[in-house]
Design an enzyme around this catalytic site. Structure first.
Site, PDB file in Angstrom:
ATOM      1  CG  ASN A 179       8.564  23.101 -36.148  1.00  0.00           C
ATOM      2  OD1 ASN A 179       9.039  23.416 -35.344  1.00  0.00           O
ATOM      3  ND2 ASN A 179       8.933  23.649 -37.541  1.00  0.00           N
ATOM      4  CE1 TYR A 194       3.671  30.432 -30.061  1.00  0.00           C
ATOM      5  CE2 TYR A 194       4.649  30.501 -27.938  1.00  0.00           C
ATOM      6  CZ  TYR A 194       4.716  30.125 -29.129  1.00  0.00           C
ATOM      7  OH  TYR A 194       5.611  29.228 -29.525  1.00  0.00           O
TER       8      TYR A 194
HETATM    9  N1  LIG Z   1      11.481  30.062 -31.528  1.00  0.00           N
HETATM   10  C1  LIG Z   1      11.213  29.809 -30.202  1.00  0.00           C
HETATM   11  O1  LIG Z   1      11.828  30.593 -29.179  1.00  0.00           O
HETATM   12  C2  LIG Z   1      10.154  28.664 -29.685  1.00  0.00           C
HETATM   13  C3  LIG Z   1      10.041  28.391 -28.376  1.00  0.00           C
HETATM   14  C4  LIG Z   1       8.968  27.296 -28.049  1.00  0.00           C
HETATM   15  C5  LIG Z   1       8.456  26.897 -29.075  1.00  0.00           C
HETATM   16  N2  LIG Z   1       8.475  27.234 -30.322  1.00  0.00           N
HETATM   17  C6  LIG Z   1       7.533  26.700 -31.335  1.00  0.00           C
HETATM   18  O2  LIG Z   1       8.441  25.903 -32.456  1.00  0.00           O
HETATM   19  C7  LIG Z   1       7.965  25.880 -33.702  1.00  0.00           C
HETATM   20  C8  LIG Z   1       9.152  26.440 -34.673  1.00  0.00           C
HETATM   21  O3  LIG Z   1       9.357  27.782 -34.223  1.00  0.00           O
HETATM   22  P1  LIG Z   1      10.559  28.708 -35.040  1.00  0.00           P
HETATM   23  O4  LIG Z   1      11.051  29.624 -33.897  1.00  0.00           O
HETATM   24  O5  LIG Z   1      11.348  27.760 -35.642  1.00  0.00           O
HETATM   25  O6  LIG Z   1       9.409  29.552 -35.881  1.00  0.00           O
HETATM   26  P2  LIG Z   1       9.929  29.946 -37.371  1.00  0.00           P
HETATM   27  O7  LIG Z   1       8.879  31.192 -37.726  1.00  0.00           O
HETATM   28  O8  LIG Z   1      11.424  30.297 -37.483  1.00  0.00           O
HETATM   29  O9  LIG Z   1       9.530  29.031 -38.508  1.00  0.00           O
HETATM   30  C9  LIG Z   1       8.051  28.321 -38.341  1.00  0.00           C
HETATM   31  C10 LIG Z   1       7.880  27.830 -39.828  1.00  0.00           C
HETATM   32  O10 LIG Z   1       6.617  27.565 -39.919  1.00  0.00           O
HETATM   33  C11 LIG Z   1       5.928  27.951 -41.224  1.00  0.00           C
HETATM   34  N3  LIG Z   1       4.643  28.030 -41.145  1.00  0.00           N
HETATM   35  C12 LIG Z   1       3.981  29.048 -40.831  1.00  0.00           C
HETATM   36  N4  LIG Z   1       2.848  29.042 -40.733  1.00  0.00           N
HETATM   37  C13 LIG Z   1       2.487  27.824 -41.453  1.00  0.00           C
HETATM   38  C14 LIG Z   1       1.620  27.293 -42.157  1.00  0.00           C
HETATM   39  N5  LIG Z   1       0.109  27.813 -41.947  1.00  0.00           N
HETATM   40  N6  LIG Z   1       1.479  26.280 -42.869  1.00  0.00           N
HETATM   41  C15 LIG Z   1       2.738  25.555 -42.877  1.00  0.00           C
HETATM   42  N7  LIG Z   1       3.906  26.263 -42.568  1.00  0.00           N
HETATM   43  C16 LIG Z   1       3.815  27.205 -41.821  1.00  0.00           C
HETATM   44  C17 LIG Z   1       6.990  29.179 -41.310  1.00  0.00           C
HETATM   45  O11 LIG Z   1       6.878  29.430 -42.941  1.00  0.00           O
HETATM   46  C18 LIG Z   1       8.323  28.585 -40.865  1.00  0.00           C
HETATM   47  O12 LIG Z   1       9.127  27.898 -42.005  1.00  0.00           O
HETATM   48  C19 LIG Z   1       6.584  26.635 -33.422  1.00  0.00           C
HETATM   49  O13 LIG Z   1       5.862  25.720 -33.415  1.00  0.00           O
HETATM   50  C20 LIG Z   1       6.860  27.590 -32.308  1.00  0.00           C
HETATM   51  O14 LIG Z   1       5.668  27.806 -31.687  1.00  0.00           O
HETATM   52  C21 LIG Z   1       9.324  28.120 -30.965  1.00  0.00           C
END
Ligand SMILES: NC(=O)c1ccc[n+]([C@@H]2O[C@H](COP(=O)([O-])OP(=O)(O)OC[C@H]3O[C@@H](n4cnc5c(N)ncnc54)[C@H](O)[C@@H]3O)[C@@H](O)[C@H]2O)c1
Length: 266
Positions: free
Chosen positions: A89, A157
């Site tokens: 994730n 992205y």
């Molecule tokens: N938020 C959205 O609208 C959305 C939409 C589509 C997809 N996504 C995808 O869902 C996933 C989670 O998104 P989110 O909104 O919860 O993001 P977020 O930023 O709230 O959480 C991401 C988490 O990943 C951790 N992280 C970042 N870089 C890291 C690394 N190098 N190693 C280990 N951990 C790391 C961060 O510390 C954080 O806890 C992501 O892959 C994102 O691309 C999010």
């Protein structure tokens, strides 16, 4: 589906969607390893999981660091047991300051691929061994609807998430003979810190949204693009992960499922 006795690793599980996934799998009975660079938040989420399923751990992991990923796999096996489930994730939207820029820099491309694609591959590589040995496993990768079609504002992205869908298919083909399924989820519009920053960029760089707040951009996109007319939530995504790791999905692999209220129908 009861996941009692199963061990699940959630990268980026400290906050946001990853946290919701960790809590959902814990609610189904799984022991959870939270692997995140945010050690403090990871410990808080691990404590929440402990309250639910009684078994959790947190391990400081940068998914771009191969040695840290190897140490994570060892720590998981030593503290909770070999992994049955891996949820890739962890993800980012760009390199530092991406939200201030109108165009992607080389650093945005490199850092985003490093975390979203190569990091995902690093973690999968270290856990596939634990799964292939036991001829069983479930892997779920977080892609995005941005990976379904090139989107404006953050092209690096979008491209990284298209790569995640492709990586999911390739890994599914490689691991099918070991009874390991690999699927991806493409979340739609979630009102998260990431989307707040994306909304600001749209308002600044896209004339159609000029002068709007990030939330107004978000609401306008829901109205324009989502047939179900509602935003998605981390829990919607977590429910889909719970499905993919359940017995109900035992014959599903290499798929990317949109959780987007009908935004994209392919
Ligand atoms: N938020 C959205 O609208 C959305 C939409 C589509 C997809 N996504 C995808 O869902 C996933 C989670 O998104 P989110 O909104 O919860 O993001 P977020 O930023 O709230 O959480 C991401 C988490 O990943 C951790 N992280 C970042 N870089 C890291 C690394 N190098 N190693 C280990 N951990 C790391 C961060 O510390 C954080 O806890 C992501 O892959 C994102 O691309 C999010």
């Amino acid at each position: 589906m009861n996941l009692k006795g199963k061990v699940a690793v959630v990268t980026g599980g400290a906050t946001g969607i990853g946290r919701a996934i960790a809590l959902k799998l814990a609610d189904r009975g799984a022991a959870i390893m939270i692997a995140d660079i945010n050690d403090e938040a990871a410990s808080v989420t691990a404590a929440e999981v402990e309250e639910i399923s009684g078994q959790s751990a947190a391990f400081l992991t940068d998914v771009t660091d191969v040695e840290a990923c190897e140490a994570l796999a060892t720590a998981t096996a030593d503290t909770l047991g070999p992994a049955d489930i891996l949820v890739n994730n962890a993800g980012i939207a760009g390199s530092a300051g991406w939200q201030e820029r109108s165009y992607s820099t080389e650093e945005d491309w490199k850092r985003t691929y490093q975390v979203n694609v190569i990091g995902m591959s690093n973690v999968t590589s270290v856990f596939r061994e634990q799964m292939t040995e036991r001829r069983s496993g479930r892997i779920v990768n977080l892609a995005s609807i941005a990976g379904r079609e090139g989107r404006p504002v953050i092209p690096h992205y979008s491209a990284s998430k298209a790569a995640v869908i492709s990586l999911t298919q390739a890994t599914a083909l490689e691991l099918a003979r070991f009874n390991i399924t690999v699927n991806a989820i493409c979340p739609g519009l979630l009102w998260t810190p990431m989307w707040r920053q994306v909304g600001d960029r749209y308002a600044r760089d896209n004339p159609a949204y000029e002068g709007m707040t990030a939330r107004q951009v978000f609401d306008a996109m829901i109205e324009e693009r989502i047939p179900m007319k509602k935003e998605q939530t981390p829990e919607d995504v977590a429910d889909t992960v719970a499905f993919f790791v359940s017995d109900d999905a035992k014959n599903i692999t290499g798929q990317a499922l949109n959780v987007d209220g009908g935004f994209f129908m392919r």
